[in-house]
Design a protein around this motif. Sequence first.
Motif, PDB file in Angstrom:
ATOM      1  N   THR A  73      -7.594   5.502  -3.860  1.00 37.72           N
ATOM      2  CA  THR A  73      -7.222   4.255  -3.200  1.00 37.72           C
ATOM      3  C   THR A  73      -8.330   3.849  -2.247  1.00 37.72           C
ATOM      4  N   THR A 107      -3.171  -4.670  -4.212  1.00 36.23           N
ATOM      5  CA  THR A 107      -2.382  -5.262  -3.138  1.00 36.23           C
ATOM      6  C   THR A 107      -2.843  -6.685  -2.834  1.00 36.23           C
ATOM      7  N   ASN A 141       0.820  -1.208   0.000  1.00 36.94           N
ATOM      8  CA  ASN A 141       0.000   0.000   0.000  1.00 36.94           C
ATOM      9  C   ASN A 141       0.855   1.259   0.000  1.00 36.94           C
ATOM     10  N   THR A 150      -3.152   2.284   4.606  1.00 33.33           N
ATOM     11  CA  THR A 150      -3.566   3.292   3.629  1.00 33.33           C
ATOM     12  C   THR A 150      -3.726   4.652   4.284  1.00 33.33           C
ATOM     13  N   ASP A 155      -6.689  -2.022  -2.203  1.00 32.58           N
ATOM     14  CA  ASP A 155      -6.102  -2.949  -1.244  1.00 32.58           C
ATOM     15  C   ASP A 155      -7.021  -4.167  -1.199  1.00 32.58           C
TER      16      ASP A 155
END
Length: 381
Positions: A148, A200, A79, A106, A179
Motif C-alpha cells: 500500500t 482510494t 484505506n 494508512t 491511496d
Amino acid sequence: MNPSREPIYLDHNATTPLLPEVVDAMVPYLREHFGNPSSAHVYGRRAKAAVDRARAQVAALLGAAAEELFFVAHGTEANNLAIRGVLAALPDKRHVVTSVIEHPATTEPCRELEKHGGRVTWLPVDGEGRVRVSEVGAALRSDTALVTLMHSNNETGVLQPIAEVAREARARGVLMHTDAAQSVGKLPVSVEGLGVDLLTVVGHKFGAPKGVGALYVRKGTPLRPLLLGAGHERGLRPGTENVASIVGLGVACEVALRTVETESARVRGLRDELWERLRARVPGLALNGHPVERLPNTLNVRFLGVSGSALLAAAPEVAASTGSACHAGEESASSVLTAMGIEPGAALGSVRLSLGRTTTHEDVVAAADALASAWARLARG
C-alpha cells in the motif's frame, strides 16, 4: 492586506470548494428526492438510480467497471477497508509493505497490524521523496498480503512509481493498493494504467463534498467488510447511502473526466510561475520533492532563516499550510520532509502552496508578492 478581501486560497490539498455543477446536482437530493435507495417504492427507486448513475461516473473517470466501485464516507474508511479488509480475507498472510511517508489513514492500520503480531516493512524514500522500486521487490515475502503506497504525497505532491511497483507486486501474487486521494481529479488516473487492485478516491479533494469517497476493488480481489449490518454496497460497506453527496461525487468525476487534462496544464503553469516569482525574490529558496514527478498543483518550498508558520502568520493575504505539526506550542518538522533527508531545522521553514480550479494569475502574482515581502521582513528581524 485589504480587510474586505478574503485571503488567497492556496490550500487545495487540504480541501477544495464545491464545484457549482456539484451543488446544483446535489440540491434536489437534499430537498425533494429524499428516498432510501433500499426502498422498493418510487422514492427509493429514484435514489437508487442516482447512486447507480454516480457509480458509473466514478468508474468512468478511473477506467473501471461500475461494479468495482464501492461508496464510503471518506478516505480514512477507504484505506482501512483496503488494508484491514485484505488482511481479514487472507488470514495466513500477515505482512504488509508500505512507506514512511504515508497518510495516518494508512500508517495507523499498519501499526495496528504490528500490535497484533503482524509485520510491516516501512520503505524509505530518496531525497526527492520517492520509494525505490527495487526495494519494494526486495521486501516482498511469501506471507506478504498487500503493498500500500500513496499515489501522490499530500505535502510535497510527489508521485510514486505505482505502476512499476504494482508490476513487481502482482508478479509475486501480492495485492496492490494505492491511496489516490490527492491525485484523482488533478491528473488522469487509470486503474488499468496503474495496475492496482484497490484504489482510494476522496471527493472533497476535487470539488465534491466532504464526507464521501469511494474504494475501487478489482473484480476477484479478496476483501472482507469492516462493518457488519445490512447488504448495502453489495455487503462490503453496510449503511444507508449518503445519496446527495454520492451524487455530488459522481458529478465531480464527470467534470474531471471532461476537463482534467486542460485544467492540470493550466494549474501547472500557474504553479511554475509562482515558483519562479518566489525564487526571484527569495535567495536560497529550495524546492521540496521531485521537480517533475509531482502533482501539477503542488509547490512545497523551503524558506531560509524563518519558520513556515511564522511566514504564513506574517502573510495573512495567503491561506496555505506548512505540513509540520504543532504540539503544546512547540513546532516540529514534517516527518515527510525529514524522511527525505532534510534537516529538521531547515524543514521547519517549509510551506505547502497548493493551487486549484479557483486559482487565477492575479492570485499567483499577489501571493508571491505577499510571501516574498513577509520573508524579507522576517529575515531583517
